[in-house]
Design an enzyme around this catalytic site. Structure first.
Site, PDB file in Angstrom:
ATOM      1  N   LYS A   1       0.969  -0.910  -0.081  1.00 55.80           N
ATOM      2  CA  LYS A   1       0.059  -0.062  -0.046  1.00 55.80           C
ATOM      3  C   LYS A   1       0.733   1.583  -0.200  1.00 55.80           C
ATOM      4  O   LYS A   1       0.084   2.202   0.967  1.00 55.80           O
ATOM      5  CB  LYS A   1      -0.855   0.394   1.204  1.00 55.80           C
ATOM      6  CG  LYS A   1      -1.929  -0.756   1.728  1.00 55.80           C
ATOM      7  CD  LYS A   1      -2.738  -1.218   2.107  1.00 55.80           C
ATOM      8  CE  LYS A   1      -2.308  -1.683   3.768  1.00 55.80           C
ATOM      9  NZ  LYS A   1      -3.094  -1.938   4.861  1.00 55.80           N
TER      10      LYS A   1
ATOM     11  N   ASP B   1      -5.512  -5.184  10.669  1.00 55.91           N
ATOM     12  CA  ASP B   1      -6.343  -4.654  10.523  1.00 55.91           C
ATOM     13  C   ASP B   1      -8.373  -5.277  10.287  1.00 55.91           C
ATOM     14  O   ASP B   1      -8.983  -5.232  10.139  1.00 55.91           O
ATOM     15  CB  ASP B   1      -7.153  -3.601   9.616  1.00 55.91           C
ATOM     16  CG  ASP B   1      -6.555  -3.965   8.394  1.00 55.91           C
ATOM     17  OD1 ASP B   1      -6.212  -5.564   7.522  1.00 55.91           O
ATOM     18  OD2 ASP B   1      -6.193  -3.255   6.871  1.00 55.91           O
TER      19      ASP B   1
END
Ligand code: BGC
Length: 534
Positions: free
Chosen positions: A238, A274
């Site tokens: 990312k 997450d």
């Protein structure tokens, strides 16, 4: 977790409609059909593989026909009728649509890769790592107390103070801190010093500067966990690429940075992904929640696996039958397993990314790439003369400037109405769009987002079928799922088609998954009954 990426969150006020209903489509039992050889490559049924290849080839041929400059120059194409242009757009987009056979094939391949990740002998070479999270206990509602949480994984970094109270009640204060680009690609020391500084500021602002609180650290990157409080970074994803962190224990790096400051004290009770945070957060309210999914800046899922399947997990307590697995399925396809459905646009995204050859599945799905995928299709069609009379703009031609939030906005227009679409096109400097252009732009967005939803659905259906529980709730978070007006419904529809008959499922939007989830993992770790059972 991601709070803002590629403009995905800027002033978007579109919410995905919540659907409770779902049905059981005629699912296929994967164990009947998948020829999976441990340690070997993908064993595909010859017929399916051939169908898939044929479909892709057909699409490629149409693309060539649609934009073949030897038959039609862009100038000639620009003069064609709206109906003819629409046909060309649909033909070019054919390659972005997944047939039922392709989706089914993807399920087989994903299952195969999951098994490779779980098994000891194939794990080292597996793309989908299936990391053990060491989380075995789900929240039971008895978790109480004050916790700090750190949430790193998107463009922003958050610090949270969470007070878990009785009756599933909680209070939460949080603050977002930007992670400047130079820190995202700077040194690891700089990154962790920045995190420690934000934490210290937050603690002083919230009057807990002198307290020693338990802390859960949501670190949303592939982590090879060695325990609940120890994890080595496998690789950055990312857009992050901080030097000196890969293969290091990130909990230790955080502790070192806090010690360098010497002003605050904390107890790191857990490090988690997450997806784990999302699952825990939803499981706090819904005990059927056994899968955590993120479709945001990145894409990933975790799920409850039987201990005997997780060969890399050295179970300590024989009474505990399950362990949470962080699949890290974003890397699915890094070995070519997705090539049969990848397009020229996917290859372009990959070549120009910070991590070429990595996170192939994620690059076809997540918010970091979705807008750019649409932009690449728009550029190709504009330069071929099919869109906007062949007139491009500087913004359209610039990488990264078609924000993923635009896809949600454009698709939120009622059919036949192009209000949002025109606003987006104006931001791109394209002011002469006809209604036909707008309809075509919308169609392109629909193809890209539908493909993403179908890819995610293939992954979730594979996990649901593998778990083989009668009822499964999937806890979901992430900006794409949250803000795209159709993503939820597209997923419900596709998963229903793919799961085994008799299984029911639902998708539950997480309320602040990574924040509360981090506190919950920390809280569960120090819950009395669990400490006493050790
Ligand atoms: C990371 C995962 C994370 C996902 C969603 C991916 O790039 O590798 O660890 O769960 O993004 O944030």
């Amino acid at each position: 977790m991601d709070r803002e990426l590629n403009g995905a969150m800027r002033s978007v006020s579109i919410n995905s409609a919540q659907l409770n209903g779902h049905n059981n489509g005629g699912g296929i039992d994967e164990t009947d059909r998948v020829g999976v050889a441990r340690g070997g490559g993908a064993v595909l049924s010859a017929t399916t593989a051939t169908t898939a290849t044929k479909t892709t080839n057909a699409a490629t041929t149409n693309v060539a026909a649609a934009t073949n400059s030897t038959t039609h120059s862009p100038q000639q194409i620009a003069l064609l009728s709206a109906a003819e242009k629409k046909k060309m757009v649909h033909e070019l987009c054919q390659q972005l649509l997944l047939t039922d056979e392709q989706v089914q094939e993807l399920c087989y391949r994903i299952l195969h890769e999951l098994r490779r990740g779980l098994a000891k002998d194939t794990h080292p070479k597996a793309n989908v790592k299936c990391f053990v999270t060491y989380v075995q206990d789900l929240p039971n509602g008895n978790e109480r107390g004050k916790f700090l949480a750190l949430d790193l994984g998107g463009t922003n970094f958050r610090v949270l103070l969470i007070h878990l109270q009785e009756n599933n009640d909680f209070q939460m204060e949080s603050r977002i801190y930007a992670i400047p680009q130079h820190i995202m690609i700077g040194s690891g020391t700089q990154l962790f010093d920045h995190i420690a500084e934000c934490l210290s500021n937050f603690m002083s602002e919230h009057n807990v500067y002198k307290e020693r609180l338990p802390l859960g650290f949501t670190f949303s990157f592939p982590l090879r966990q060695l325990g609940l409080t120890k994890g080595l970074l496998e690789t950055w994803t990312k857009g992050f690429n901080c030097a000196g962190v890969v293969n290091e224990d990130v909990v230790q790096l955080l502790k070192d940075a806090i010690a360098r400051r010497g002003d605050v004290q904390i107890d790191v009770c857990a490090i988690l992904n997450d997806t784990t945070g999302t699952l825990m957060s939803c499981a706090w309210k819904n005990h059927n929640c056994k899968i955590g999914l993120i479709v945001g800046t990145g894409a990933n899922a975790c799920y409850m696996e039987r201990v005997e399947e997780a060969e890399l997990f050295a179970a300590e307590d024989p009474r505990k039958k399950h362990v949470l697995i962080n699949t890290e399925w974003g890397a699915f396809g890094d070995n070519g397993a997705l090539d049969f459905v990848r397009t020229e646009f996917d290859r372009d995204i990959d070549v120009h990314s910070i991590n070429p050859g990595k996170q192939t599945f994620e690059k076809m799905i997540s918010g970091m790439y979705m807008g750019e995928l649409v932009r690449l299709v728009l550029v190709k069609m504009t330069h071929a003369g099919i869109l906007f009379n062949g007139q491009d703009s500087e913004v359209l031609n610039t990488r990264g400037l078609f924000f993923t939030k635009y896809v949600s906005e454009i698709e939120a227009d009622e059919p036949g109405n192009f209000t949002n679409c025109r606003l987006v096109l104006e931001e791109l400097g394209l002011t002469n769009a006809t209604d036909g252009d707008c309809a075509n732009v919308r169609y392109i967005c629909e193809c890209v987002s539908k493909r993403a939803a179908h890819l995610v659905s293939a992954g979730i259906a594979t996990l649901i079928n593998k778990m083989d529980e009668p009822t499964v709730t999937v806890g979901v978070d992430g900006s794409v799922y949250r803000f795209h007006p159709k993503f939820h419904n597209l997923m419900v529809e596709k998963i229903s088609q793919l799961i085994k008959p008799g299984i029911t499922f639902d998708l539950m939007l997480s309320e602040d998954g990574s924040g509360r989830g981090a506190a919950l993992v920390a809280a569960v770790a120090c819950r009395e009954d669990i400490l006493n059972s050790k």
